[in-house]
Design a protein around this motif. Structure first.
Motif, mmCIF file in Angstrom:
data_model
loop_
_atom_site.group_PDB
_atom_site.id
_atom_site.type_symbol
_atom_site.label_atom_id
_atom_site.label_comp_id
_atom_site.label_asym_id
_atom_site.label_seq_id
_atom_site.Cartn_x
_atom_site.Cartn_y
_atom_site.Cartn_z
ATOM 1 N N THR A 1 -18.286 -1.692 0.220
ATOM 2 C CA THR A 1 -19.400 -1.106 -0.127
ATOM 3 C C THR A 1 -19.618 -0.534 -1.681
ATOM 4 O O THR A 1 -20.364 -0.378 -2.028
ATOM 5 N N GLY A 2 -18.516 0.365 -1.342
ATOM 6 C CA GLY A 2 -18.622 1.255 -2.542
ATOM 7 C C GLY A 2 -18.505 2.588 -1.487
ATOM 8 O O GLY A 2 -18.986 2.255 -0.247
ATOM 9 N N THR A 3 -18.387 3.928 -2.292
ATOM 10 C CA THR A 3 -18.582 5.024 -1.463
ATOM 11 C C THR A 3 -19.392 6.130 -2.445
ATOM 12 O O THR A 3 -19.012 6.573 -3.503
ATOM 13 N N PRO A 4 -20.277 7.057 -1.112
ATOM 14 C CA PRO A 4 -21.068 7.828 -2.044
ATOM 15 C C PRO A 4 -20.387 9.509 -2.861
ATOM 16 O O PRO A 4 -19.296 9.218 -2.468
ATOM 17 N N PHE B 1 -14.954 -5.289 -8.333
ATOM 18 C CA PHE B 1 -14.294 -5.932 -7.265
ATOM 19 C C PHE B 1 -12.713 -5.513 -7.916
ATOM 20 O O PHE B 1 -12.624 -5.420 -9.369
ATOM 21 N N PHE B 2 -12.177 -4.506 -6.264
ATOM 22 C CA PHE B 2 -10.486 -4.453 -6.778
ATOM 23 C C PHE B 2 -10.377 -5.488 -5.173
ATOM 24 O O PHE B 2 -11.658 -5.511 -4.360
ATOM 25 N N VAL B 3 -8.735 -5.700 -4.510
ATOM 26 C CA VAL B 3 -8.742 -6.391 -3.576
ATOM 27 C C VAL B 3 -7.711 -5.038 -2.452
ATOM 28 O O VAL B 3 -7.419 -4.003 -3.718
ATOM 29 N N GLY C 1 -2.392 2.198 -6.260
ATOM 30 C CA GLY C 1 -3.980 3.291 -5.630
ATOM 31 C C GLY C 1 -4.252 2.925 -4.412
ATOM 32 O O GLY C 1 -4.832 3.687 -3.268
ATOM 33 N N LYS C 2 -4.822 2.088 -3.854
ATOM 34 C CA LYS C 2 -4.939 1.168 -3.588
ATOM 35 C C LYS C 2 -5.234 0.376 -2.672
ATOM 36 O O LYS C 2 -5.430 -0.449 -1.429
ATOM 37 N N ASN C 3 -3.521 0.380 -2.262
ATOM 38 C CA ASN C 3 -2.718 -0.572 -1.706
ATOM 39 C C ASN C 3 -1.865 -0.307 -0.732
ATOM 40 O O ASN C 3 -0.814 -0.506 -0.527
ATOM 41 N N CYS D 1 -13.531 -5.373 -2.689
ATOM 42 C CA CYS D 1 -13.912 -3.943 -2.289
ATOM 43 C C CYS D 1 -14.344 -3.495 -3.410
ATOM 44 O O CYS D 1 -14.231 -3.994 -4.713
ATOM 45 N N VAL D 2 -15.656 -2.801 -3.890
ATOM 46 C CA VAL D 2 -16.363 -2.627 -5.097
ATOM 47 C C VAL D 2 -16.221 -0.765 -4.627
ATOM 48 O O VAL D 2 -16.482 -0.432 -4.156
ATOM 49 N N GLY D 3 -15.723 -1.015 -6.865
ATOM 50 C CA GLY D 3 -15.624 0.783 -6.979
ATOM 51 C C GLY D 3 -16.851 0.787 -7.703
ATOM 52 O O GLY D 3 -17.983 0.393 -8.027
ATOM 53 N N PHE E 1 -10.159 10.676 0.824
ATOM 54 C CA PHE E 1 -10.582 9.880 1.371
ATOM 55 C C PHE E 1 -12.197 9.242 0.345
ATOM 56 O O PHE E 1 -12.673 9.624 -0.502
ATOM 57 N N GLU E 2 -12.834 7.721 1.097
ATOM 58 C CA GLU E 2 -13.584 7.154 0.591
ATOM 59 C C GLU E 2 -14.474 6.362 1.900
ATOM 60 O O GLU E 2 -14.107 5.371 2.695
ATOM 61 N N ALA E 3 -15.893 7.360 2.582
ATOM 62 C CA ALA E 3 -16.554 6.615 3.930
ATOM 63 C C ALA E 3 -16.997 5.569 3.061
ATOM 64 O O ALA E 3 -17.739 5.382 1.808
ATOM 65 N N GLU E 4 -17.236 4.658 3.244
ATOM 66 C CA GLU E 4 -18.077 3.167 3.215
ATOM 67 C C GLU E 4 -18.681 2.408 4.243
ATOM 68 O O GLU E 4 -17.495 1.947 5.240
ATOM 69 N N MET E 5 -19.545 2.253 4.150
ATOM 70 C CA MET E 5 -20.382 1.055 4.529
ATOM 71 C C MET E 5 -19.375 -0.649 4.458
ATOM 72 O O MET E 5 -19.381 -0.657 3.200
ATOM 73 N N MET F 1 -12.795 2.845 5.796
ATOM 74 C CA MET F 1 -12.104 4.539 4.500
ATOM 75 C C MET F 1 -11.413 4.489 4.094
ATOM 76 O O MET F 1 -10.330 3.561 4.375
ATOM 77 N N ASP F 2 -11.627 3.677 2.299
ATOM 78 C CA ASP F 2 -11.234 3.564 1.502
ATOM 79 C C ASP F 2 -10.188 3.919 0.766
ATOM 80 O O ASP F 2 -10.648 4.589 0.078
ATOM 81 N N GLY F 3 -9.400 4.607 1.116
ATOM 82 C CA GLY F 3 -7.960 5.747 1.009
ATOM 83 C C GLY F 3 -7.301 5.607 0.485
ATOM 84 O O GLY F 3 -7.606 4.794 0.021
#
Ligand code: MG
Length: 278
Positions: free
Chosen positions: A235-238, A91-93, A165-167, A69-71, A117-121, A148-150
């Protein structure tokens, strides 16, 4: 080409969509090899004569997939988080255990009330490689999906590492479609990325705003590791995520989270509090 990932007794399988039907590959060689064949042959690959009966969405990844994932990859999201835009992809995983498929419940853990919530392509790697130059990087992409990078914010911010926090188990989502690279603009650039919670628009960005584009991300990741077919890169979230809103919006039991990436798909999940019965 539109691909749909569905459950089979042997794990996830990618089928080819024709209209509203899904057709399995004629020969199943296993996940990574199927991805490689789809990348190489596209819709020339043979599919079964009959559609799959009632395919149930699966996560388009396996335990062998690296999930990168790209933060902080959108300037406005960096600003809302009071973070300087990075000079190299951040980058993180995530582990597969942190994700669910389209339509499955996302779990609000009992130790936190700050699930965001994080919307991502999301990039799906089709051809592996190491030291992939930026001008060749898009040749390695099978296609793009929706993520969705919850994020459990209190745990994410408790230390300098994003890992916990991401896992959290089942805290994010991925899928259901992979749209091949030739069905969207190069690098999936210029696509709207939105999230909604209970139908209310929360994020409304565009992949053209990414600080590091798809080619830069693939190339940078491959400086460190050999990418393989079936690897996944968020690829990250807006901007517009819950923690930065005034007042903040965190996900609650029963909320419906939707992530839509223009031309790629919509990912819809309900939030369920941990331990709560259906
Ligand atoms: Mg993210």
């Amino acid at each position: 080409m539109k691909l749909f990932c569905y459950h089979t007794p042997n794990g996830p399988m990618l089928g080819v969509c024709k209209g509203d039907q899904v057709f399995s590959l004629y020969d199943d060689h296993g996940w990574a090899e199927n991805i490689g064949l789809l990348h190489k042959f596209g819709d020339r690959l043979a599919v079964a004569d009959k559609p799959v009966a009632s395919p149930r969405p699966a996560i388009p990844a396996t335990v062998k997939s690296k999930i990168l994932c790209v933060g902080v990859n959108y300037a406005e999201h960096a600003a809302e988080g009071k973070t300087a835009p990075p000079e190299f992809p951040n980058f993180f995983v995530r582990y597969l255990s942190s994700l669910v498929a389209d339509g499955e419940n996302i779990i609000l853990p009992k130790v936190s009330a700050k699930l965001d919530f994080e919307a991502e392509m999301v990039i799906v790697v089709g051809k592996g490689g190491r030291y992939i130059p930026r001008d060749k990087a898009l040749d390695h992409v099978l296609g793009y999906t929706t993520g969705m990078d919850g994020s459990v914010r209190d745990y994410q911010k408790r230390t300098s590492q994003f890992t916990l926090g991401k896992n959290f188990d089942r805290s994010g989502a991925l899928g259901p479609y992979i749209i091949s690279h030739d069905s969207v603009p190069p690098g999936a650039k210029g696509l709207n990325v939105q999230s909604k919670v209970n139908g209310a628009l929360m994020q409304d960005g565009n992949t053209a705003e990414m600080i590091f584009d798809s080619a830069a991300i693939v190339s940078a990741a491959s400086e460190a590791m050999t990418l393989q077919p079936g690897d996944i890169i968020f690829t990250g979230t807006p901007s517009g995520v819950g923690f930065a809103r005034k007042p903040p919006v965190f996900l609650k039991d029963g909320d419906i989270v939707e992530v839509a990436v223009e031309g790629i798909g919509t990912l819809k999940n309900r939030v369920k509090a941990e331990g709560k019965l259906e």
